[in-house]
Design a protein around this motif. Structure first.
Motif, PDB file in Angstrom:
ATOM      1  N   ILE A  14      31.174 -27.866 -13.995  1.00  0.00           N
ATOM      2  CA  ILE A  14      30.139 -28.049 -12.983  1.00  0.00           C
ATOM      3  C   ILE A  14      30.486 -29.332 -12.243  1.00  0.00           C
ATOM      4  N   ILE A  15      30.377 -29.286 -10.913  1.00  0.00           N
ATOM      5  CA  ILE A  15      30.736 -30.426 -10.070  1.00  0.00           C
ATOM      6  C   ILE A  15      29.494 -30.869  -9.304  1.00  0.00           C
ATOM      7  N   ASN A  16      29.138 -32.144  -9.443  1.00  0.00           N
ATOM      8  CA  ASN A  16      28.016 -32.737  -8.712  1.00  0.00           C
ATOM      9  C   ASN A  16      28.585 -33.586  -7.581  1.00  0.00           C
ATOM     10  N   ASP A  17      28.633 -33.036  -6.376  1.00  0.00           N
ATOM     11  CA  ASP A  17      29.155 -33.753  -5.209  1.00  0.00           C
ATOM     12  C   ASP A  17      28.021 -34.420  -4.427  1.00  0.00           C
ATOM     13  N   LYS A  18      26.882 -34.600  -5.077  1.00  0.00           N
ATOM     14  CA  LYS A  18      25.734 -35.264  -4.446  1.00  0.00           C
ATOM     15  C   LYS A  18      25.839 -36.782  -4.656  1.00  0.00           C
ATOM     16  N   ASP A  19      25.021 -37.519  -3.914  1.00  0.00           N
ATOM     17  CA  ASP A  19      24.961 -38.978  -4.053  1.00  0.00           C
ATOM     18  C   ASP A  19      23.908 -39.409  -5.067  1.00  0.00           C
ATOM     19  N   VAL A  20      23.308 -38.440  -5.758  1.00  0.00           N
ATOM     20  CA  VAL A  20      22.284 -38.738  -6.759  1.00  0.00           C
ATOM     21  C   VAL A  20      22.620 -38.030  -8.070  1.00  0.00           C
ATOM     22  N   ASP A  21      22.094 -38.566  -9.169  1.00  0.00           N
ATOM     23  CA  ASP A  21      22.295 -37.958 -10.479  1.00  0.00           C
ATOM     24  C   ASP A  21      21.452 -36.695 -10.612  1.00  0.00           C
ATOM     25  N   LEU A  22      21.960 -35.756 -11.417  1.00  0.00           N
ATOM     26  CA  LEU A  22      21.196 -34.572 -11.787  1.00  0.00           C
ATOM     27  C   LEU A  22      20.705 -34.768 -13.210  1.00  0.00           C
ATOM     28  N   GLU A  23      19.465 -34.386 -13.467  1.00  0.00           N
ATOM     29  CA  GLU A  23      18.897 -34.563 -14.799  1.00  0.00           C
ATOM     30  C   GLU A  23      18.543 -33.217 -15.407  1.00  0.00           C
ATOM     31  N   MET A  24      18.589 -33.158 -16.730  1.00  0.00           N
ATOM     32  CA  MET A  24      18.244 -31.946 -17.488  1.00  0.00           C
ATOM     33  C   MET A  24      18.939 -30.712 -16.916  1.00  0.00           C
ATOM     34  N   VAL A  25      20.246 -30.743 -16.865  1.00  0.00           N
ATOM     35  CA  VAL A  25      21.022 -29.634 -16.315  1.00  0.00           C
ATOM     36  C   VAL A  25      21.133 -28.557 -17.389  1.00  0.00           C
ATOM     37  N   PRO A  40      13.782 -25.501  -3.804  1.00  0.00           N
ATOM     38  CA  PRO A  40      14.644 -25.761  -2.650  1.00  0.00           C
ATOM     39  C   PRO A  40      16.079 -25.277  -2.861  1.00  0.00           C
ATOM     40  N   GLU A  41      16.805 -25.158  -1.753  1.00  0.00           N
ATOM     41  CA  GLU A  41      18.186 -24.698  -1.778  1.00  0.00           C
ATOM     42  C   GLU A  41      19.096 -25.754  -2.416  1.00  0.00           C
ATOM     43  N   VAL A  42      20.031 -25.296  -3.229  1.00  0.00           N
ATOM     44  CA  VAL A  42      20.988 -26.182  -3.887  1.00  0.00           C
ATOM     45  C   VAL A  42      22.166 -26.432  -2.952  1.00  0.00           C
ATOM     46  N   LYS A  43      22.492 -27.701  -2.737  1.00  0.00           N
ATOM     47  CA  LYS A  43      23.640 -28.072  -1.913  1.00  0.00           C
ATOM     48  C   LYS A  43      24.497 -29.073  -2.673  1.00  0.00           C
ATOM     49  N   ASN A  44      25.795 -28.986  -2.467  1.00  0.00           N
ATOM     50  CA  ASN A  44      26.763 -29.938  -3.039  1.00  0.00           C
ATOM     51  C   ASN A  44      26.829 -29.932  -4.568  1.00  0.00           C
ATOM     52  N   VAL A  45      26.494 -28.817  -5.173  1.00  0.00           N
ATOM     53  CA  VAL A  45      26.703 -28.608  -6.606  1.00  0.00           C
ATOM     54  C   VAL A  45      27.506 -27.317  -6.711  1.00  0.00           C
ATOM     55  N   TYR A  46      28.653 -27.395  -7.387  1.00  0.00           N
ATOM     56  CA  TYR A  46      29.583 -26.271  -7.422  1.00  0.00           C
ATOM     57  C   TYR A  46      29.964 -25.917  -8.852  1.00  0.00           C
ATOM     58  N   PHE A  73      18.378 -27.567 -12.674  1.00  0.00           N
ATOM     59  CA  PHE A  73      18.398 -29.009 -12.903  1.00  0.00           C
ATOM     60  C   PHE A  73      17.261 -29.672 -12.146  1.00  0.00           C
ATOM     61  N   PHE A  74      17.004 -30.927 -12.499  1.00  0.00           N
ATOM     62  CA  PHE A  74      16.026 -31.738 -11.791  1.00  0.00           C
ATOM     63  C   PHE A  74      16.753 -32.819 -11.019  1.00  0.00           C
ATOM     64  N   GLN A  75      16.288 -33.011  -9.781  1.00  0.00           N
ATOM     65  CA  GLN A  75      16.727 -34.127  -8.966  1.00  0.00           C
ATOM     66  C   GLN A  75      15.441 -34.863  -8.628  1.00  0.00           C
ATOM     67  N   GLY A  76      15.225 -35.997  -9.286  1.00  0.00           N
ATOM     68  CA  GLY A  76      13.928 -36.651  -9.186  1.00  0.00           C
ATOM     69  C   GLY A  76      12.903 -35.780  -9.886  1.00  0.00           C
ATOM     70  N   ASN A  77      11.805 -35.492  -9.216  1.00  0.00           N
ATOM     71  CA  ASN A  77      10.761 -34.639  -9.795  1.00  0.00           C
ATOM     72  C   ASN A  77      10.830 -33.204  -9.290  1.00  0.00           C
ATOM     73  N   THR A  78      11.923 -32.858  -8.602  1.00  0.00           N
ATOM     74  CA  THR A  78      12.057 -31.530  -8.024  1.00  0.00           C
ATOM     75  C   THR A  78      13.039 -30.686  -8.825  1.00  0.00           C
ATOM     76  N   MET A  79      12.639 -29.449  -9.129  1.00  0.00           N
ATOM     77  CA  MET A  79      13.514 -28.548  -9.866  1.00  0.00           C
ATOM     78  C   MET A  79      14.334 -27.707  -8.888  1.00  0.00           C
ATOM     79  N   TYR A  80      15.619 -27.548  -9.199  1.00  0.00           N
ATOM     80  CA  TYR A  80      16.529 -26.727  -8.408  1.00  0.00           C
ATOM     81  C   TYR A  80      17.104 -25.640  -9.306  1.00  0.00           C
ATOM     82  N   ASP A  81      17.428 -24.492  -8.705  1.00  0.00           N
ATOM     83  CA  ASP A  81      17.948 -23.373  -9.475  1.00  0.00           C
ATOM     84  C   ASP A  81      18.894 -22.569  -8.595  1.00  0.00           C
ATOM     85  N   LYS A  82      20.052 -22.211  -9.152  1.00  0.00           N
ATOM     86  CA  LYS A  82      21.005 -21.394  -8.405  1.00  0.00           C
ATOM     87  C   LYS A  82      21.856 -20.590  -9.377  1.00  0.00           C
TER      88      LYS A  82
END
Length: 131
Positions: free
Chosen positions: A34-45, A8-14, A94-103
């Motif tokens: 790295i800035i996490n402007d999300k309301d959830v933690d990022l794991e394994m960045v 999925p598309e990465v949003k609110n991470v800069y 990074f992982f957000q929950g069980n979903t992997m994101y990449d940018k």
């Protein structure tokens, strides 16, 4: 097989490069964050950075953060000013929950400079920001 993988598309991470004073060495340093402007933690960045131009290429730098809490930021690395003449890429996975994101974030050559500073989200600082 590749077409079945949905990233999925990465949003609110800069990514930001900040010019700040170093109390230890009494110098002005440029640091990448790295800035996490999300309301959830990022794991394994995982962050892989490198610089390149048509004639030069830098070594690859790798950084791992177990967790980046919601609405927070973390310092990645010190950047030498010589690198600003190159394109600098930061590949972030990074992982957000069980979903992997990449940018991939790109600071184009000569775009990191004092004239390009702007207010940064979550940080009480100015820097060069890539969304």
């Amino acid at each position: 097989m590749k077409k079945d993988i949905q990233i999925p598309e990465v949003k609110n991470v800069y990514l930001a490069v900040v010019n700040e004073y170093n109390d230890i060495y009494k110098t002005q340093d440029w640091n990448a964050y790295i800035i996490n402007d999300k309301d959830v933690d990022l794991e394994m960045v995982l962050i892989v950075s490198s610089g390149y131009s048509e004639a030069k290429k830098t070594a690859v730098f790798r950084k791992k953060l177990e967790r980046l809490p919601a609405k927070s930021y973390a310092k990645i690395e010190l950047l030498q000013e010589d690198l600003f003449a190159l394109n600098n890429t930061f590949k972030v996975t990074f992982f957000q929950g069980n979903t992997m994101y990449d940018k991939t974030y790109l600071f184009r050559k000569n775009t990191i400079n004092l004239k390009a500073l702007q207010p940064l989200p979550l940080m009480d600082a100015k820097g060069v920001l890539v969304k």
